[in-house]
Design an enzyme around this catalytic site. Structure first.
Site, PDB file in Angstrom:
ATOM      1  CG  ASP A 161      -1.517   1.313   1.579  1.00 25.73           C
ATOM      2  OD1 ASP A 161      -1.713   2.118   0.647  1.00 25.73           O
ATOM      3  OD2 ASP A 161      -1.808   1.554   2.771  1.00 25.73           O
ATOM      4  CB  VAL A 162       2.609   3.142  -2.533  1.00 23.93           C
ATOM      5  CG1 VAL A 162       3.689   4.215  -2.435  1.00 23.93           C
ATOM      6  CG2 VAL A 162       3.232   1.787  -2.818  1.00 23.93           C
ATOM      7  CG  ASP A 216      -5.717   5.481  -1.116  1.00 21.56           C
ATOM      8  OD1 ASP A 216      -6.467   5.908  -2.026  1.00 21.56           O
ATOM      9  OD2 ASP A 216      -5.200   6.231  -0.260  1.00 21.56           O
ATOM     10  CB  THR A 243      -0.762  29.513  19.211  1.00 20.17           C
ATOM     11  OG1 THR A 243      -0.885  30.835  19.733  1.00 20.17           O
ATOM     12  CG2 THR A 243      -0.893  29.556  17.706  1.00 20.17           C
TER      13      THR A 243
HETATM   14  N1  LIG Z   1       5.026   6.482  13.458  1.00 19.24           N
HETATM   15  C1  LIG Z   1       4.548   7.168  12.428  1.00 19.24           C
HETATM   16  N2  LIG Z   1       5.194   7.161  11.261  1.00 19.24           N
HETATM   17  C2  LIG Z   1       4.715   7.831  10.216  1.00 19.24           C
HETATM   18  N3  LIG Z   1       3.608   8.550  10.216  1.00 19.24           N
HETATM   19  C3  LIG Z   1       2.931   8.595  11.345  1.00 19.24           C
HETATM   20  C4  LIG Z   1       3.340   7.910  12.487  1.00 19.24           C
HETATM   21  N4  LIG Z   1       2.445   8.136  13.443  1.00 19.24           N
HETATM   22  C5  LIG Z   1       1.528   8.916  12.902  1.00 19.24           C
HETATM   23  N5  LIG Z   1       1.800   9.238  11.658  1.00 19.24           N
HETATM   24  C6  LIG Z   1       0.963  10.059  10.810  1.00 19.24           C
HETATM   25  O1  LIG Z   1       0.416   9.234   9.812  1.00 19.24           O
HETATM   26  C7  LIG Z   1       0.505   9.854   8.527  1.00 19.24           C
HETATM   27  C8  LIG Z   1       0.941   8.841   7.547  1.00 19.24           C
HETATM   28  O2  LIG Z   1       0.007   7.806   7.589  1.00 19.24           O
HETATM   29  P1  LIG Z   1      -0.060   6.795   6.394  1.00 19.24           P
HETATM   30  O3  LIG Z   1      -1.281   5.995   6.617  1.00 19.24           O
HETATM   31  O4  LIG Z   1       1.226   6.091   6.218  1.00 19.24           O
HETATM   32  O5  LIG Z   1      -0.271   7.832   5.196  1.00 19.24           O
HETATM   33  P2  LIG Z   1      -0.272   7.573   3.627  1.00 19.24           P
HETATM   34  O6  LIG Z   1      -1.063   6.323   3.408  1.00 19.24           O
HETATM   35  O7  LIG Z   1      -0.924   8.788   3.085  1.00 19.24           O
HETATM   36  O8  LIG Z   1       1.147   7.431   3.199  1.00 19.24           O
HETATM   37  C9  LIG Z   1       1.539  10.955   8.642  1.00 19.24           C
HETATM   38  O9  LIG Z   1       1.052  12.079   7.950  1.00 19.24           O
HETATM   39  C10 LIG Z   1       1.625  11.220  10.129  1.00 19.24           C
HETATM   40  O10 LIG Z   1       0.855  12.355  10.480  1.00 19.24           O
HETATM   41  C1  LIG Z   2      -7.376  11.189  -1.519  1.00 15.04           C
HETATM   42  C2  LIG Z   2      -5.969  10.636  -1.635  1.00 15.04           C
HETATM   43  C3  LIG Z   2      -5.003  11.769  -1.906  1.00 15.04           C
HETATM   44  C4  LIG Z   2      -5.595   9.967  -0.293  1.00 15.04           C
HETATM   45  O1  LIG Z   2      -4.211   9.710  -0.257  1.00 15.04           O
HETATM   46  P1  LIG Z   2      -3.401   9.279   1.049  1.00 15.04           P
HETATM   47  O2  LIG Z   2      -3.811  10.134   2.184  1.00 15.04           O
HETATM   48  O3  LIG Z   2      -3.765   7.828   1.326  1.00 15.04           O
HETATM   49  O4  LIG Z   2      -1.951   9.390   0.707  1.00 15.04           O
HETATM   50  C5  LIG Z   2      -5.881   9.552  -2.760  1.00 15.04           C
HETATM   51  O5  LIG Z   2      -6.834   8.567  -2.551  1.00 15.04           O
HETATM   52  C6  LIG Z   2      -6.069  10.142  -4.152  1.00 15.04           C
HETATM   53  O6  LIG Z   2      -5.158  10.685  -4.727  1.00 15.04           O
HETATM   54  N1  LIG Z   2      -7.300   9.998  -4.730  1.00 15.04           N
HETATM   55  C7  LIG Z   2      -7.611  10.391  -6.088  1.00 15.04           C
HETATM   56  C8  LIG Z   2      -8.757  11.336  -6.137  1.00 15.04           C
HETATM   57  C9  LIG Z   2     -10.070  10.778  -5.620  1.00 15.04           C
HETATM   58  O7  LIG Z   2     -10.099   9.750  -4.918  1.00 15.04           O
HETATM   59  O8  LIG Z   2     -11.122  11.385  -5.936  1.00 15.04           O
HETATM   60  K   LIG Z   3      -3.361   5.435   2.403  1.00 11.31           K
END
Ligand SMILES: Nc1ncnc2c1ncn2[C@@H]1O[C@H](COP(=O)(O)OP(=O)(O)O)[C@@H](O)[C@H]1O
Ligand SMILES: CC(C)(COP(=O)(O)O)[C@@H](O)C(=O)NCCC(=O)O
Ligand SMILES: [K+]
Length: 265
Positions: free
Chosen positions: A7-8, A108, A186
């Site tokens: 899952d990227v 995703d 803040t």
């Molecule tokens: N240990 C951690 N490592 C990385 N990201 C974390 C961690 N704990 C919380 N986060 C949060 O989770 C987010 C990344 O989650 P993730 O599900 O991997 O995102 P994505 O699927 O978009 O790559 C980061 O933006 C960060 O705020």
């Molecule tokens: C909404 C997202 C950016 C979420 O990405 P993530 O937070 O998992 O990195 C991704 O699912 C995306 O690029 N979607 C394409 C546009 C759409 O779903 O309408």
């Molecule tokens: K994701």
């Protein structure tokens, strides 16, 4: 027949190795790398793994990242497998996609919804469903009791909200704060604002879906920052680690069954 699920997202690559490409398979190993460290996978995290027979993943971080992952797979001396990537479709594994342009839905989101729906069905629950993913961005999806994805919200995740406020103002460069009902500094004001923005979006979607379906929805939440939201939610929900991996296992099993049916026909 081992199965590697990938899952990227826009921040991290998450991977999990299972002993079979089907729901309920045993988890053999798993890990996560920030996108800038993808090039370490072959040498480090994947070095000692048994070779997967199949790799299925979803990518929302762009084609260049897909290529970098494929290069890592190609570097593994014993691995003779090409990663396949899920794209959102009109219908898959029992879910119907109500997006105006189904293929434009983030893969995703699609995969997580498939995982979530089957998790519910496995418990015999045929209810409307909210799926919340808290990653780089936040998504809040609505699925009716028949498995039709009605639509969903996209909002900035915690990090993006903070960075947007920091870069758009002169006076908001402060350390992370606490979530408070009545923030009086803040840091707390920013942290609480972001958290309640997400919780509020989920609350609204819950109301929309409950009204649309005439039935209380279930709510499943996942994603790297899901735990941050847990204390601030207004409705019953379940925090689940691996919705996307669940969805990838489900899709792999459906596709294998369809291929077997075709071969028998
Ligand atoms: N240990 C951690 N490592 C990385 N990201 C974390 C961690 N704990 C919380 N986060 C949060 O989770 C987010 C990344 O989650 P993730 O599900 O991997 O995102 P994505 O699927 O978009 O790559 C980061 O933006 C960060 O705020
Ligand atoms: C909404 C997202 C950016 C979420 O990405 P993530 O937070 O998992 O990195 C991704 O699912 C995306 O690029 N979607 C394409 C546009 C759409 O779903 O309408
Ligand atoms: K994701």
């Amino acid at each position: 027949m081992t199965f590697l699920a990938i899952d990227v997202g826009n921040t991290r690559l998450k991977w999990a190795l299972y002993d079979a490409p089907r729901p309920g398979a045993a988890l053999l190993a798993h890990g996560a790398e920030f996108l800038e460290h993808i090039e370490r996978l072959a040498e480090h995290a994947w070095g000692a793994l048994p070779a997967p027979s199949r790799i299925l993943g979803c990518v929302v971080a762009g084609d260049a990242v897909k290529r970098r992952v494929r290069e890592q797979v190609e570097q593994m001396p014993q691995w003779d497998v090409t990663p396949q990537w899920v794209v959102s479709s009109v219908q898959e594994a029992g879910l119907v996609n109500g997006y105006d342009h189904p293929l434009r839905l983030g893969a995703d989101r699609w995969v997580a919804m498939i995982g979530a729906r089957h998790r519910l069905l496995a418990r015999g629950e045929r209810r409307p469903l909210i799926v919340v993913m808290v990653g780089t961005a936040v998504t809040v999806e609505a699925i009716d009791a028949e498995g039709r994805f009605l639509g969903g919200l996209i909002l900035p995740g915690h990090g993006i909200m903070l960075r947007a406020l920091e870069s758009g103002t002169a006076g908001l460069h402060v350390p992370t704060g606490e979530v408070r009902l009545f923030p009086t500094n803040t840091s707390d004001a920013l942290t609480s604002g972001g958290t309640y923005a997400i919780a509020g979006a989920v609350e609204r979607m819950f109301q929309h879906l409950a009204q649309h379906c005439g039935q209380e929805p279930a709510c499943l939440m996942t994603g790297g920052a899901g735990w941050k939201m847990a204390p601030s939610m207004t409705r019953p929900f379940e925090l689940v680690d691996h919705l996307i991996f669940d969805g990838l296992l489900e899709i792999a099993a459906y596709r294998a069954a369809a291929a077997a049916r075709q071969a028998a026909a």
